[in-house]
Design a protein around this motif. Sequence first.
Motif, PDB file in Angstrom:
ATOM      1  N   ALA A   6      -5.941   1.608  -0.709  1.00 48.85           N
ATOM      2  CA  ALA A   6      -4.739   2.124  -1.380  1.00 48.85           C
ATOM      3  C   ALA A   6      -4.828   3.638  -1.546  1.00 48.85           C
ATOM      4  CB  ALA A   6      -4.569   1.442  -2.733  1.00 48.85           C
ATOM      5  N   ARG A   7      -6.018   4.138  -1.875  1.00 46.87           N
ATOM      6  CA  ARG A   7      -6.187   5.595  -2.006  1.00 46.87           C
ATOM      7  C   ARG A   7      -6.012   6.296  -0.664  1.00 46.87           C
ATOM      8  NH1 ARG A   7     -10.340   3.793  -5.533  1.00 46.87           N
ATOM      9  NH2 ARG A   7     -11.884   3.978  -3.869  1.00 46.87           N
ATOM     10  N   VAL A   8      -6.578   5.708   0.383  1.00 47.69           N
ATOM     11  CA  VAL A   8      -6.460   6.298   1.717  1.00 47.69           C
ATOM     12  C   VAL A   8      -5.008   6.278   2.184  1.00 47.69           C
ATOM     13  CG1 VAL A   8      -7.088   6.005   4.142  1.00 47.69           C
ATOM     14  CG2 VAL A   8      -8.821   5.735   2.358  1.00 47.69           C
ATOM     15  N   ALA A   9      -4.332   5.143   1.975  1.00 48.08           N
ATOM     16  CA  ALA A   9      -2.944   5.007   2.405  1.00 48.08           C
ATOM     17  C   ALA A   9      -2.049   6.001   1.680  1.00 48.08           C
ATOM     18  CB  ALA A   9      -2.464   3.576   2.160  1.00 48.08           C
ATOM     19  N   LYS A  10      -2.312   6.228   0.407  1.00 42.61           N
ATOM     20  CA  LYS A  10      -1.517   7.187  -0.363  1.00 42.61           C
ATOM     21  C   LYS A  10      -1.640   8.588   0.211  1.00 42.61           C
ATOM     22  CE  LYS A  10      -0.673   8.783  -5.068  1.00 42.61           C
ATOM     23  NZ  LYS A  10      -1.079   8.665  -6.506  1.00 42.61           N
ATOM     24  N   GLN A  11      -2.846   8.945   0.658  1.00 44.79           N
ATOM     25  CA  GLN A  11      -3.069  10.252   1.245  1.00 44.79           C
ATOM     26  C   GLN A  11      -2.324  10.418   2.558  1.00 44.79           C
ATOM     27  OE1 GLN A  11      -7.324  10.472   1.570  1.00 44.79           O
ATOM     28  NE2 GLN A  11      -7.636  10.591  -0.645  1.00 44.79           N
ATOM     29  N   THR A  12      -2.309   9.361   3.383  1.00 48.19           N
ATOM     30  CA  THR A  12      -1.638   9.446   4.666  1.00 48.19           C
ATOM     31  C   THR A  12      -0.133   9.270   4.557  1.00 48.19           C
ATOM     32  OG1 THR A  12      -1.945   7.081   5.086  1.00 48.19           O
ATOM     33  CG2 THR A  12      -3.663   8.578   5.860  1.00 48.19           C
ATOM     34  N   ALA A  13       0.348   8.869   3.375  1.00 47.95           N
ATOM     35  CA  ALA A  13       1.783   8.632   3.198  1.00 47.95           C
ATOM     36  C   ALA A  13       2.527   9.876   2.752  1.00 47.95           C
ATOM     37  CB  ALA A  13       2.014   7.517   2.185  1.00 47.95           C
ATOM     38  N   VAL A  14       1.818  10.998   2.547  1.00 53.34           N
ATOM     39  CA  VAL A  14       2.476  12.226   2.119  1.00 53.34           C
ATOM     40  C   VAL A  14       3.451  12.674   3.196  1.00 53.34           C
ATOM     41  CG1 VAL A  14       2.135  14.623   1.493  1.00 53.34           C
ATOM     42  CG2 VAL A  14       0.520  12.902   0.727  1.00 53.34           C
ATOM     43  N   PRO A  15       4.738  12.911   2.875  1.00 53.53           N
ATOM     44  CA  PRO A  15       5.715  13.322   3.888  1.00 53.53           C
ATOM     45  C   PRO A  15       5.254  14.556   4.640  1.00 53.53           C
ATOM     46  CG  PRO A  15       6.815  12.755   1.841  1.00 53.53           C
ATOM     47  CD  PRO A  15       5.341  12.762   1.550  1.00 53.53           C
ATOM     48  N   THR A  16       5.466  14.523   5.957  1.00 52.89           N
ATOM     49  CA  THR A  16       5.074  15.635   6.793  1.00 52.89           C
ATOM     50  C   THR A  16       6.042  16.798   6.665  1.00 52.89           C
ATOM     51  OG1 THR A  16       4.205  14.017   8.363  1.00 52.89           O
ATOM     52  CG2 THR A  16       4.466  16.262   9.146  1.00 52.89           C
ATOM     53  N   GLY A  74       6.787  14.693  26.210  1.00 54.45           N
ATOM     54  CA  GLY A  74       8.100  14.775  25.594  1.00 54.45           C
ATOM     55  C   GLY A  74       8.023  14.536  24.102  1.00 54.45           C
ATOM     56  N   ILE A  75       9.123  13.999  23.556  1.00 55.78           N
ATOM     57  CA  ILE A  75       9.232  13.728  22.129  1.00 55.78           C
ATOM     58  C   ILE A  75       9.172  12.220  21.919  1.00 55.78           C
ATOM     59  CG2 ILE A  75      10.729  13.905  20.091  1.00 55.78           C
ATOM     60  CD1 ILE A  75      11.913  16.436  21.350  1.00 55.78           C
ATOM     61  N   GLY A  76       8.490  11.808  20.880  1.00 55.98           N
ATOM     62  CA  GLY A  76       8.410  10.392  20.550  1.00 55.98           C
ATOM     63  C   GLY A  76       8.434  10.192  19.048  1.00 55.98           C
ATOM     64  N   ILE A  77       8.623   8.950  18.633  1.00 55.00           N
ATOM     65  CA  ILE A  77       8.630   8.606  17.205  1.00 55.00           C
ATOM     66  C   ILE A  77       7.484   7.644  16.930  1.00 55.00           C
ATOM     67  CG2 ILE A  77       9.838   7.225  15.481  1.00 55.00           C
ATOM     68  CD1 ILE A  77      12.295   8.611  15.966  1.00 55.00           C
ATOM     69  N   THR A  78       6.796   7.893  15.842  1.00 55.04           N
ATOM     70  CA  THR A  78       5.718   6.993  15.423  1.00 55.04           C
ATOM     71  C   THR A  78       5.541   7.101  13.919  1.00 55.04           C
ATOM     72  OG1 THR A  78       3.436   6.309  15.891  1.00 55.04           O
ATOM     73  CG2 THR A  78       3.841   8.667  15.683  1.00 55.04           C
ATOM     74  N   ALA A  79       4.712   6.230  13.372  1.00 57.27           N
ATOM     75  CA  ALA A  79       4.414   6.276  11.945  1.00 57.27           C
ATOM     76  C   ALA A  79       3.585   7.519  11.631  1.00 57.27           C
ATOM     77  CB  ALA A  79       3.648   5.021  11.530  1.00 57.27           C
ATOM     78  N   VAL A  80       3.830   8.093  10.459  1.00 57.97           N
ATOM     79  CA  VAL A  80       3.124   9.311  10.060  1.00 57.97           C
ATOM     80  C   VAL A  80       1.620   9.095  10.043  1.00 57.97           C
ATOM     81  CG1 VAL A  80       2.728  10.872   8.124  1.00 57.97           C
ATOM     82  CG2 VAL A  80       5.058  10.314   8.791  1.00 57.97           C
ATOM     83  N   LEU A 112       0.817  -1.205   0.000  1.00 51.13           N
ATOM     84  CA  LEU A 112       0.000   0.000   0.000  1.00 51.13           C
ATOM     85  C   LEU A 112       0.861   1.269   0.000  1.00 51.13           C
ATOM     86  CD1 LEU A 112      -2.738  -1.151   2.524  1.00 51.13           C
ATOM     87  CD2 LEU A 112      -2.871  -1.125   0.032  1.00 51.13           C
ATOM     88  N   HIS A 113       1.851   1.317   0.863  1.00 52.44           N
ATOM     89  CA  HIS A 113       2.796   2.432   0.853  1.00 52.44           C
ATOM     90  C   HIS A 113       3.919   2.151   1.838  1.00 52.44           C
ATOM     91  CE1 HIS A 113       1.729   4.203   4.773  1.00 52.44           C
ATOM     92  NE2 HIS A 113       0.467   4.071   4.443  1.00 52.44           N
ATOM     93  N   SER A 114       4.954   2.955   1.798  1.00 46.90           N
ATOM     94  CA  SER A 114       6.052   2.830   2.744  1.00 46.90           C
ATOM     95  C   SER A 114       5.616   3.359   4.108  1.00 46.90           C
ATOM     96  CB  SER A 114       7.277   3.608   2.260  1.00 46.90           C
ATOM     97  OG  SER A 114       7.759   3.100   1.046  1.00 46.90           O
ATOM     98  N   LEU A 115       6.263   2.869   5.131  1.00 47.36           N
ATOM     99  CA  LEU A 115       5.975   3.310   6.491  1.00 47.36           C
ATOM    100  C   LEU A 115       6.985   4.390   6.860  1.00 47.36           C
ATOM    101  CD1 LEU A 115       4.183   2.669   8.984  1.00 47.36           C
ATOM    102  CD2 LEU A 115       6.059   1.247   9.778  1.00 47.36           C
ATOM    103  N   ARG A 116       6.519   5.636   6.951  1.00 48.04           N
ATOM    104  CA  ARG A 116       7.415   6.751   7.262  1.00 48.04           C
ATOM    105  C   ARG A 116       7.381   7.011   8.758  1.00 48.04           C
ATOM    106  NH1 ARG A 116       8.019  12.648   6.894  1.00 48.04           N
ATOM    107  NH2 ARG A 116       9.968  13.078   5.804  1.00 48.04           N
ATOM    108  N   LEU A 117       8.553   6.982   9.378  1.00 45.59           N
ATOM    109  CA  LEU A 117       8.685   7.203  10.811  1.00 45.59           C
ATOM    110  C   LEU A 117       9.232   8.596  11.058  1.00 45.59           C
ATOM    111  CD1 LEU A 117      10.251   3.747  11.723  1.00 45.59           C
ATOM    112  CD2 LEU A 117       7.873   4.460  12.030  1.00 45.59           C
ATOM    113  N   CYS A 118       8.575   9.331  11.946  1.00 45.41           N
ATOM    114  CA  CYS A 118       8.956  10.712  12.199  1.00 45.41           C
ATOM    115  C   CYS A 118       8.806  11.009  13.695  1.00 45.41           C
ATOM    116  CB  CYS A 118       8.078  11.658  11.381  1.00 45.41           C
ATOM    117  SG  CYS A 118       8.575  13.391  11.415  1.00 45.41           S
ATOM    118  N   ALA A 119       9.522  12.021  14.179  1.00 42.95           N
ATOM    119  CA  ALA A 119       9.422  12.457  15.572  1.00 42.95           C
ATOM    120  C   ALA A 119       8.289  13.464  15.726  1.00 42.95           C
ATOM    121  CB  ALA A 119      10.740  13.070  16.026  1.00 42.95           C
ATOM    122  N   PHE A 120       7.619  13.428  16.891  1.00 37.47           N
ATOM    123  CA  PHE A 120       6.505  14.339  17.169  1.00 37.47           C
ATOM    124  C   PHE A 120       6.556  14.781  18.625  1.00 37.47           C
ATOM    125  CE2 PHE A 120       5.188  11.663  13.671  1.00 37.47           C
ATOM    126  CZ  PHE A 120       4.553  12.555  12.805  1.00 37.47           C
TER     127      PHE A 120
END
Length: 306
Positions: free
Chosen positions: A296-306, A242-248, A163-171
């Motif tokens: 797949a359409r929903v996942a593509k929308q949520t996979a946009v880099p933050t 604090g700060i944590g990391i999770t999937a976008v 469906l898409h790559s799993l992007r991990l980012c800090a928040f």
Amino acid sequence: MEVIDTRRLERQFGSGHRDIFGITAASPRQLAISPSAVSKSVQRLEQQLGISLFTRTTRSLSLTPEGQDLHERALKLLQDVEAIGQLATAAQAEPSGMLRIAASLPIGLHLIAPALPAFRAAHPRVTIDLRLDDQLVDLTGQGIDLAVRIGNPADSGLLSRRLHSLRLCAFASPAYLATRGTPGHPDELATHDTVNLRYRSSGQLFRWPFRIGEREIEILPSSGIVADASEAVMAALVAGGGIGITAVFVAAPYVARNELVPLLTDFAVERHGVTALWPESRRANPAVRAFLDHLARVAKQTAVPT
């Protein structure tokens, strides 16, 4: 003795294929052709193949082993043609019935569940049974139509679609950042409070990945808060822990509500992937096909880099 239905074969393959498939021990009346035509067809096919298809006596007519084998192969071809036709018909049918979906809790809560109302609005005849569990399930044994998992699946005989790559980012929350400041580099995390995830399956802490230049590094922060559920990590971050990391895709709704802010986006990492899996028996299921396209359409929308 088995009888090959010539008229059925001709409907599927055309009358020109009679010499290959249509020789039987049926009566001429059953075949709607003359006895001499049957005899000539048998002779032509036997000459073409170089084998005898029938054992003939003055009182009986029966298939030879070679004739029986040809008969069975012809029937198998007919069944395959009919199966292809049924698949094509099913693919064009309106999605309906129960759709059983299995996923881990984070994927189910943050990716699949929010996508269900829009899917059912488009396909009201489909009902959803969503089953959330971090343990892998036996799709075939438990009657699951579709599973969504993180990572590259092993070769299990299941059909799959990435469906898409799993992007991990800090928040972190705006309130925390207003008090403690915003880090500009992963090295600066050592001076911040952090919230981390502990894997239930292994008991190990999640190592935070970052891409610095051409290389990828991992750090294990000294966290004041550790939880074994991603939802608990998110709740602690929103509360200013604090700060944590999770999937976008997990953080996306919190970011949309201004409860969390993405950090260190230039160092974010894409790894693994979100993959849908389904059994071969569900290949032509209209509900499965429709939901795969929707997800797949929903996942593509949520996979946009933050």
